[in-house]
Design a protein around this motif. Structure first.
Motif, mmCIF file in Angstrom:
data_model
loop_
_atom_site.group_PDB
_atom_site.id
_atom_site.type_symbol
_atom_site.label_atom_id
_atom_site.label_comp_id
_atom_site.label_asym_id
_atom_site.label_seq_id
_atom_site.Cartn_x
_atom_site.Cartn_y
_atom_site.Cartn_z
ATOM 1 N N LYS A 113 121.763 22.370 -9.142
ATOM 2 C CA LYS A 113 122.488 21.176 -9.574
ATOM 3 C C LYS A 113 121.599 19.935 -9.624
ATOM 4 O O LYS A 113 121.811 19.056 -10.450
ATOM 5 C CB LYS A 113 123.666 20.906 -8.624
ATOM 6 C CG LYS A 113 124.608 22.080 -8.428
ATOM 7 C CD LYS A 113 125.385 22.404 -9.689
ATOM 8 C CE LYS A 113 126.381 23.530 -9.423
ATOM 9 N NZ LYS A 113 127.155 23.885 -10.635
ATOM 10 N N ILE A 114 120.636 19.873 -8.714
ATOM 11 C CA ILE A 114 119.767 18.697 -8.650
ATOM 12 C C ILE A 114 118.312 19.128 -8.557
ATOM 13 O O ILE A 114 118.008 20.289 -8.295
ATOM 14 C CB ILE A 114 120.118 17.790 -7.443
ATOM 15 C CG1 ILE A 114 119.996 18.567 -6.127
ATOM 16 C CG2 ILE A 114 121.510 17.199 -7.597
ATOM 17 C CD1 ILE A 114 120.231 17.712 -4.890
ATOM 18 N N LYS A 126 125.139 11.487 -7.517
ATOM 19 C CA LYS A 126 126.545 11.200 -7.785
ATOM 20 C C LYS A 126 127.293 12.437 -8.271
ATOM 21 O O LYS A 126 128.508 12.542 -8.095
ATOM 22 C CB LYS A 126 126.665 10.085 -8.827
ATOM 23 C CG LYS A 126 126.156 8.733 -8.344
ATOM 24 C CD LYS A 126 126.246 7.701 -9.457
ATOM 25 C CE LYS A 126 125.694 6.348 -8.996
ATOM 26 N NZ LYS A 126 125.729 5.350 -10.086
ATOM 27 N N ARG A 127 126.574 13.361 -8.898
ATOM 28 C CA ARG A 127 127.224 14.556 -9.445
ATOM 29 C C ARG A 127 127.463 15.646 -8.400
ATOM 30 O O ARG A 127 128.148 16.623 -8.667
ATOM 31 C CB ARG A 127 126.380 15.143 -10.593
ATOM 32 C CG ARG A 127 126.338 14.275 -11.834
ATOM 33 C CD ARG A 127 125.846 15.084 -13.024
ATOM 34 N NE ARG A 127 124.504 15.578 -12.835
ATOM 35 C CZ ARG A 127 123.409 14.931 -13.242
ATOM 36 N NH1 ARG A 127 123.528 13.753 -13.852
ATOM 37 N NH2 ARG A 127 122.210 15.447 -13.039
ATOM 38 N N LEU A 128 126.883 15.474 -7.223
ATOM 39 C CA LEU A 128 127.057 16.497 -6.189
ATOM 40 C C LEU A 128 128.502 16.540 -5.697
ATOM 41 O O LEU A 128 129.076 15.506 -5.356
ATOM 42 C CB LEU A 128 126.127 16.223 -5.007
ATOM 43 C CG LEU A 128 124.667 16.661 -5.143
ATOM 44 C CD1 LEU A 128 123.907 16.331 -3.866
ATOM 45 C CD2 LEU A 128 124.560 18.145 -5.436
ATOM 46 N N ALA A 129 129.065 17.728 -5.641
ATOM 47 C CA ALA A 129 130.424 17.911 -5.141
ATOM 48 C C ALA A 129 130.417 17.956 -3.616
ATOM 49 O O ALA A 129 129.365 18.055 -2.979
ATOM 50 C CB ALA A 129 131.018 19.197 -5.715
ATOM 51 N N ASP A 145 121.793 9.395 -10.449
ATOM 52 C CA ASP A 145 122.895 10.069 -11.138
ATOM 53 C C ASP A 145 123.063 11.503 -10.644
ATOM 54 O O ASP A 145 124.176 12.030 -10.599
ATOM 55 C CB ASP A 145 122.652 10.076 -12.653
ATOM 56 C CG ASP A 145 122.761 8.681 -13.256
ATOM 57 O OD1 ASP A 145 123.396 7.822 -12.607
ATOM 58 O OD2 ASP A 145 122.216 8.464 -14.345
ATOM 59 N N GLU A 146 121.956 12.152 -10.267
ATOM 60 C CA GLU A 146 122.043 13.511 -9.725
ATOM 61 C C GLU A 146 122.856 13.534 -8.439
ATOM 62 O O GLU A 146 123.697 14.419 -8.234
ATOM 63 C CB GLU A 146 120.650 14.074 -9.452
ATOM 64 C CG GLU A 146 119.889 14.490 -10.682
ATOM 65 C CD GLU A 146 118.598 15.203 -10.321
ATOM 66 O OE1 GLU A 146 118.022 15.846 -11.209
ATOM 67 O OE2 GLU A 146 118.178 15.110 -9.155
ATOM 68 N N GLU A 175 128.728 20.979 -2.055
ATOM 69 C CA GLU A 175 127.270 20.931 -2.150
ATOM 70 C C GLU A 175 126.689 19.961 -1.118
ATOM 71 O O GLU A 175 125.600 20.211 -0.570
ATOM 72 C CB GLU A 175 126.860 20.540 -3.571
ATOM 73 C CG GLU A 175 127.191 21.630 -4.583
ATOM 74 C CD GLU A 175 127.272 21.114 -6.003
ATOM 75 O OE1 GLU A 175 127.280 19.866 -6.175
ATOM 76 O OE2 GLU A 175 127.357 21.939 -6.927
ATOM 77 N N LYS A 234 116.772 9.248 -9.830
ATOM 78 C CA LYS A 234 117.642 10.413 -9.609
ATOM 79 C C LYS A 234 119.014 10.063 -9.036
ATOM 80 O O LYS A 234 119.712 10.945 -8.550
ATOM 81 C CB LYS A 234 116.945 11.396 -8.643
ATOM 82 C CG LYS A 234 115.601 11.912 -9.142
ATOM 83 C CD LYS A 234 115.761 12.791 -10.379
ATOM 84 C CE LYS A 234 114.426 13.346 -10.831
ATOM 85 N NZ LYS A 234 114.581 14.211 -12.029
#
Length: 312
Positions: free
Chosen positions: A187-188, A72-75, A69-70, A78, A67
Motif C-alpha cells: 500500500k505504501i 492518509k490512505r492507510l486503513a 498522501d500515502e 494497516e 509521502k
C-alpha cells in the motif's frame, strides 16, 4: 560511429551500478554490530532507541513533503499491523544489541542472519508456501551450522551461549516484523513504512528504558556520534541502497549479497575490536552461509514474500 559506441559503453557501465550499490549497502549494514560495541557502557536498549529515533527523524522531512498522501490512505487495520511491526522491530533491536554484551560480533550476526529461514516458515504457515526437498535440506544445513557456533561458544563461557540465544530471538522478531509488514508495503513505499515502524519502535524503547530506569542523557560526545552513525550508515544509507537495488535486480541477489554481512562484520570486529574468530565460529559460520545460499536458490521461484534486510 563514435557516439554510438560511447552510448553503448555507458549502458554497460550502468548495469553495474545496482551491484555497486549492493556492495556499499552490505558494507554499510556490516558496521552496525561494531558500532553498537563501540558505544561501550551505554545500555543496549538506549543505543537501539537512538538508532531508531534518529533514523525516523532523518526520514521525517522526506515523508512529510513527498509521502503524506500515502499515510492518509492507510486503513485502520494497516495501521494496527504497522504498529505491531514496530513493536516487533523494537524487541528485535533490544535483544540483538544486548547479545553483543555476551557473545562475539561473528556469532551474533551469523545467527541473526538465519532470519530468511524463519521468514519462509512464516510464509508456509500463513501463506501455504510449499516446502521442497532442497529447502528442507538447506534449512537443516544452516541450523547445523548455528549449532556448531553455539556449541563452540558454550565451551568458552555460558554467557556466550546466552548471547547466541538473544541473537536467535532477534532473528525471530525481525521475521515477525517482515511478515506483518508484507501486506502494508503493498500500500505504501518502503520509506513511508520504515518511517512509521522506526518511529513506533523508538517510542516503545523509550518506555522500555524508562521502565528499566536507563538514562537517556549524560553520554559522551563520541557515544552520541555513534548513535547518529548507527542511524545514518547501516540504517539510512545501507538499507536504502539495498532496497533501491530491488528495482534493478532480483530479491535473490539482494538476499545472497546480505549473507556476506557476517563476513564484513567479523572483519571489522577483528581490526577495530580485536575480536578473534574461533574455529567453531569459522566452521559454523561457513556452514550457515552455505546452507542459506542453498536455501535462497531452492526457494526463489516459489517465495511470495520479498525478504529484505532491515535487521542490520
Amino acid at each position: 560511429m563514435k557516439k554510438i559506441l560511447n552510448v553503448g559503453d555507458n549502458d554497460v557501465s550502468k548495469q553495474y551500478i545496482p551491484y555497486i550499490a549492493i556492495l556499499i549497502g552490505v558494507l554499510s549494514v556490516s558496521t552496525a554490530a561494531v558500532l553498537v560495541k563501540l558505544a561501550g557502557d551505554v545500555p543496549s536498549a538506549v543505543t537501539a532507541n537512538y538508532r531508531l529515533l534518529f533514523a525516523s527523524l532523518l526520514l521525517l522531512p522526506y515523508v512529510w513533503f513527498k509521502k503524506r498522501d500515502e499515510l492518509k490512505r492507510l486503513a485502520g487495520r494497516e495501521w494496527v499491523l504497522t504498529i505491531i511491526a514496530g513493536i516487533s522491530l523494537a524487541i528485535h533491536f533490544i535483544v540483538w544489541f544486548e547479545s553483543f554484551q555476551y557473545t562475539s560480533v561473528a556469532s551474533s550476526v551469523v545467527i541473526v542472519t538465519l532470519q530468511p529461514i524463519f521468514a519462509f516458515l512464516g510464509t508456509y504457515f500463513f501463506f501455504h508456501e510449499k516446502f521442497s526437498a532442497g529447502t528442507i535440506i538447506s534449512m537443516l544445513i544452516a541450523i547445523f551450522g548455528s549449532i556448531i557456533i553455539a556449541w563452540g561458544d558454550f565451551q568458552i563461557a555460558n554467557e556466550a551461549l546466552y548471547g547466541d540465544f538473544l541473537a536467535f530471538l532477534g532473528a525471530i522478531f525481525i521475521t515477525i516484523y517482515f511478515l506483518l509488514g508484507q501486506g502494508v508495503r503493498t500500500k505504501i513505499s518502503v520509506m513511508s513504512y520504515t518511517f512509521i515502524a522506526y518511529g513506533i519502535g523508538a517510542i516503545v524503547i523509550i518506555f522500555y528504558n524508562l521502565l528499566m530506569d536507563y538514562s537517556l542523557v549524560g553520554y559522551q560526545p563520541n557515544q552520541w556520534i555513534i548513535f547518529i552513525a548507527l542511524a545514518i550508515v547501516p540504517t539510512i544509507l545501507g538499507l536504502n541502497l539495498l532496497n533501491w537495488s530491488l528495482k534493478w535486480v532480483s530479491t535473490s541477489v539482494i538476499s545472497m549479497g546480505i549473507l556476506f554481512e557476517p563476513i564484513g562484520a567479523s572483519i571489522l570486529a577483528f581490526f577495530i575490536l580485536d575480536e578473534w574468530i574461533t574455529w567453531s565460529q569459522w566452521l559454523g559460520g561457513m556452514i550457515v552461509i552455505f546452507g542459506l545460499l542453498l536455501f535462497i536458490a531452492s526457494t526463489r521461484r516459489t517465495r511470495r514474500m520479498k525478504i529484505t534486510i532491515d535487521h542490520s
